[in-house]
Write a protein that holds these residues in place. Structure first.
Motif, PDB file in Angstrom:
ATOM      1  N   VAL A 119      24.752  31.450  50.274  1.00 51.57           N
ATOM      2  CA  VAL A 119      25.782  32.391  50.727  1.00 51.57           C
ATOM      3  C   VAL A 119      25.441  33.802  50.240  1.00 51.57           C
ATOM      4  CG1 VAL A 119      28.241  32.958  50.609  1.00 51.57           C
ATOM      5  CG2 VAL A 119      27.532  30.595  50.800  1.00 51.57           C
ATOM      6  N   PRO A 145      23.586  36.386  53.195  1.00 49.11           N
ATOM      7  CA  PRO A 145      24.305  37.312  54.075  1.00 49.11           C
ATOM      8  C   PRO A 145      25.079  38.375  53.294  1.00 49.11           C
ATOM      9  CG  PRO A 145      25.331  35.152  54.102  1.00 49.11           C
ATOM     10  CD  PRO A 145      24.018  34.996  53.419  1.00 49.11           C
ATOM     11  N   LEU A 146      25.545  38.032  52.097  1.00 46.48           N
ATOM     12  CA  LEU A 146      26.335  39.007  51.348  1.00 46.48           C
ATOM     13  C   LEU A 146      25.458  40.172  50.885  1.00 46.48           C
ATOM     14  CD1 LEU A 146      28.774  36.721  49.359  1.00 46.48           C
ATOM     15  CD2 LEU A 146      29.066  37.836  51.557  1.00 46.48           C
ATOM     16  N   LEU A 176      24.747  42.238  53.882  1.00 45.63           N
ATOM     17  CA  LEU A 176      25.920  43.021  54.268  1.00 45.63           C
ATOM     18  C   LEU A 176      26.072  44.242  53.360  1.00 45.63           C
ATOM     19  CD1 LEU A 176      28.394  43.149  56.108  1.00 45.63           C
ATOM     20  CD2 LEU A 176      29.608  41.704  54.502  1.00 45.63           C
ATOM     21  N   THR A 228      25.594  34.615  43.868  1.00 43.97           N
ATOM     22  CA  THR A 228      26.417  34.674  45.077  1.00 43.97           C
ATOM     23  C   THR A 228      27.683  35.486  44.827  1.00 43.97           C
ATOM     24  OG1 THR A 228      25.616  32.482  45.650  1.00 43.97           O
ATOM     25  CG2 THR A 228      27.536  33.280  46.836  1.00 43.97           C
ATOM     26  N   GLU A 229      28.315  35.229  43.682  1.00 42.87           N
ATOM     27  CA  GLU A 229      29.548  35.963  43.377  1.00 42.87           C
ATOM     28  C   GLU A 229      29.248  37.436  43.166  1.00 42.87           C
ATOM     29  OE1 GLU A 229      31.813  32.197  41.276  1.00 42.87           O
ATOM     30  OE2 GLU A 229      30.674  33.610  40.069  1.00 42.87           O
ATOM     31  N   ALA A 247      29.017  39.114  46.427  1.00 40.87           N
ATOM     32  CA  ALA A 247      30.334  39.393  47.000  1.00 40.87           C
ATOM     33  C   ALA A 247      30.944  40.638  46.359  1.00 40.87           C
ATOM     34  CB  ALA A 247      31.254  38.194  46.803  1.00 40.87           C
ATOM     35  N   LEU A 248      30.822  40.744  45.034  1.00 42.74           N
ATOM     36  CA  LEU A 248      31.304  41.943  44.344  1.00 42.74           C
ATOM     37  C   LEU A 248      30.569  43.171  44.880  1.00 42.74           C
ATOM     38  CD1 LEU A 248      31.450  40.715  40.638  1.00 42.74           C
ATOM     39  CD2 LEU A 248      33.368  41.119  42.179  1.00 42.74           C
ATOM     40  N   VAL A 283      29.345  43.651  47.874  1.00 44.26           N
ATOM     41  CA  VAL A 283      29.858  44.041  49.194  1.00 44.26           C
ATOM     42  C   VAL A 283      31.122  44.873  49.028  1.00 44.26           C
ATOM     43  CG1 VAL A 283      30.876  43.190  51.333  1.00 44.26           C
ATOM     44  CG2 VAL A 283      28.887  42.052  50.365  1.00 44.26           C
TER      45      VAL A 283
END
Lengths: 211, 454
Positions: free
Chosen positions: B85, B88-89, B92, B266-267, B270-271, B273
């Protein structure tokens, strides 16, 4: 976009092109869903990380759910990536060949991709079928029935197969009607110029948007 | 050209050893499969389809089990994997930053600090390309973006065109090595190594390569002295650096949360993004149009990586089920060669492959087979991950095939032969290769930090 052609297109080719444009439109919408799904994914995980570190709460299903979001995102983006000629080919040799030889090779490549995609779609449906049969759920707190994300995933691969099919149809017709240059435009790999142009477009957006 | 030669030599060596004894190998079938592989690649078939169809053929030829019954699970497994995951993050995040005006700002702010060193603006090229490619993850996008930002600064100056183009190409080749890179995620997934540990291990080697690049430019600057721009008062410098703060904060957020153990890669992605979106919002550029364009590009690029993963996982599943990697590892481990010689051969193979294959497909195709060999030879998985990534990057800037160099050639304001770019990149190529040699002699450069932390 389309360069003006010396003579009008034969009817079958026109139909095939309309069909391809229709499917490409659908593929674009699916890809937008996939893209925004990643945005949602980022927000979801961020909420989970902050919640866990600051408040000590977690959804307890983030790992599974975002995994499904990724799988569905990949599958739903496949057809659009093909329509935009983004899938990677090793084309150092092909691009140096004359158009007469290159055009059938494009079709061959697409046919091979079609074979592989059809296998993937079949395998995906088998998996969904199996999950339905056993009523399988995941181990997360939500007990998500696996057939749900897997079904969405398989649907994306199905759309990919459809995109390949309409491209094949248009490509074969273009070759039959003696228009190999159409094939090149439809399937030829993205050149460095394309990629450069895209990066520059993004930079232009950066410079223009704020003013 | 180099690539074909090396491949032929390796094939010859493999055949010679197989003929002169050793265990019975189904040579004919293997030759046919290799032939199919080469034919497909030559015909320009999609990489994913080559891998997938090869997998299906391997299954039909060698496997006597109902392997197709597991195909669905084999494809579903990696595509719904939480580690992946991050891909893509990170994409992005890069797309949002690319569109939010980071590149100009980065270049201008770094320039204030670096332009009085011998070599001047060339340092800024390396530094800004390195930072930008770390964020964007694509070397072509880095070359195109930073080229468009940097080249106007050099118009009307006496800087050597060769060094200008060479430094821009070389800076872009740092991108995947500097954490967070996508190459490490996929390597970690294939080899079941910790992506976080790989990011930690890559830290010192990337500093080493950057340092060597700076030395190259210093040497050039000292031998080709130029008039230095007047010094700026410290206050002006500091005010200019305010521009760097958002970038630094973002890097701190992403890397810091990984290194501090607060978040998995992964986390952290996300942060990143969310941080990038905040950055764009502060700039007043966070529009729906920007987000939509970024989302579309991310969907497209993730799909193309995902398709390759489908093909590679299918092939890998079948190769493993008929024990190919294990047999290869046993065979090569039994060769009367010292481990470092075999490692040198493997690295040579990567260099050759890299001249015509893009890095991600190269890693995903070769690592499942090469990795058991490497571990059987007693090399550390984390060390190998760093070295392989370096080889992939070197391949991207090795003449005459490197894509990055053609992009830069196309953007030059003053026309000239492509050999200018080649000549410019050679000193940096030498420095990069030297770094690999140093890593082979002192593996601790990569392994010391992760051992301290994990």
């Amino acid at each position: 976009m389309t360069p003006t052609l010396p003579e009008p297109l034969p009817a079958p080719l026109r139909v095939a092109r309309a069909l391809r444009r229709g499917v490409a439109g659908l593929a674009a919408v699916m890809a937008w869903c996939a893209g925004w799904n990643y945005v949602a994914c980022a927000l979801f995980i961020t909420a989970d990380v902050t919640g866990r570190n600051l408040l000590g709460i977690s959804s307890a299903a983030t790992v599974e759910i975002t995994g499904y979001m990724l799988a569905v995102g990949i599958a739903w983006g496949l057809a659009h990536a093909l329509a935009r000629r983004a899938h990677i080919r090793v084309d150092v040799w092909v691009n140096r060949l004359p158009l007469r030889i290159r055009a059938p090779l494009h079709l061959f490549a697409l046919l091979a991709l079609g074979g592989f995609a059809a296998f993937c779609a079949w395998a995906a449906w088998e998996l969904v079928d199996e999950s339905l049969l056993f009523g399988a759920t995941d181990n997360s707190a939500l007990r998500v029935p696996l057939a749900l994300p897997q079904g969405l995933w398989a649907a994306g691969i199905g759309a990919f197969c459809l995109m390949i099919a309409v491209l094949l149809l248009e490509g074969v017709l273009a070759l039959l009607f003696g228009r190999p240059e159409e094939l090149d435009r439809l399937l030829g790999a993205r050149t460095l110029e394309d990629e450069t142009a895209e990066a520059l477009e993004a930079v232009a957006m950066a410079r223009g948007a704020g003013r | 050209m180099i690539a074909v030669l090396v491949l032929l030599v390796l094939l010859g060596v493999a055949l010679a050893t197989a003929v002169t004894g050793g265990p019975a190998v189904p040579i004919l079938e293997i030759l046919v499969l290799v032939g199919v592989f080469l034919l497909f690649f030559g015909a320009g078939v999609y990489v994913a389809a080559v891998l997938g169809i090869l997998g299906i053929l391997v299954g039909l030829t060698f496997s006597d089990r109902p392997w197709w019954a597991f195909a669905g699970q084999t494809l579903w497994g990696p595509s719904s994997n939480f580690v992946l995951v991050a891909v893509p993050l990170f994409l992005l995040m890069g797309e949002i930053l690319l569109r939010s005006g980071l590149s100009d700002r980065l270049y201008r702010a770094l320039n204030i600090w670096l332009n009085r060193l011998p070599g001047g603006l060339l340092h800024t090229n390396i530094a800004s390309c390195a930072v930008f490619s770390a964020i964007s993850g694509s070397s072509v996008a880095t070359a195109a973006t930073m080229g468009s930002v940097a080249l106007p600064y050099f118009e009307g100056t006496r800087y050597s065109q060769r060094m200008v183009l060479g430094s821009l190409a070389a800076g872009g080749a740092l991108g995947n090595l500097i954490p967070p890179g996508i190459t490490f995620i996929i390597y970690g997934l294939i080899t079941e190594t910790s992506v976080g540990a790989l990011y930690v291990a890559a830290l010192l080697p990337s500093l080493l390569v950057t340092g060597l690049f700076i030395l190259v430019i210093l040497a050039h600057g000292v031998t080709h002295p130029m008039e230095r721009p007047p010094p700026l008062p410290l206050a002006v410098k500091l005010r200019g650096s305010v521009q760097l703060i958002p970038t630094l904060l973002l890097m701190l957020l992403v890397l810091g949360s990984i290194y501090a153990g607060l978040a998995t890669p992964t986390e952290a992605a996300a942060l990143g993004v969310v941080g990038a979106a905040v950055f764009a919002a502060v700039e007043g550029r966070l529009t729906l149009r920007l987000l939509h364009a970024s989302a579309e590009a991310t969907a497209r690029n993730t799909a193309l990586l995902g398709l390759i993963i489908f093909g590679a996982w299918l092939l890998n599943y079948l190769l493993t089920s008929i024990n190919v990697p294990q047999a290869m590892a046993a065979f090569i481990g039994g060769l009367p060669l010292p481990p470092w010689a075999i490692m040198a051969c493997i690295l040579g193979l990567y260099l050759a492959l890299g001249t015509f294959m893009e890095g991600f497909s190269m890693i995903i195709t070769t690592v499942p087979v090469v990795f058991p060999i490497v571990t059987a030879l007693g090399y550390d998985p984390i060390w190998f991950g760093v070295v392989v990534t370096m080889m992939v990057e070197i391949a991207q800037i090795s003449p005459p095939d490197g894509t990055v160099m053609y992009v830069l050639q196309g953007m030059r304001p003053r026309p000239g032969p492509i050999t200018d770019v080649f000549a410019g990149v050679v000193p940096f190529l030498g420095a990069y290769l030297l770094a690999v040699v140093l890593l082979m002699v002192w593996p601790e450069i990569a392994l010391w930090l992760p051992r301290m932390m994990y």
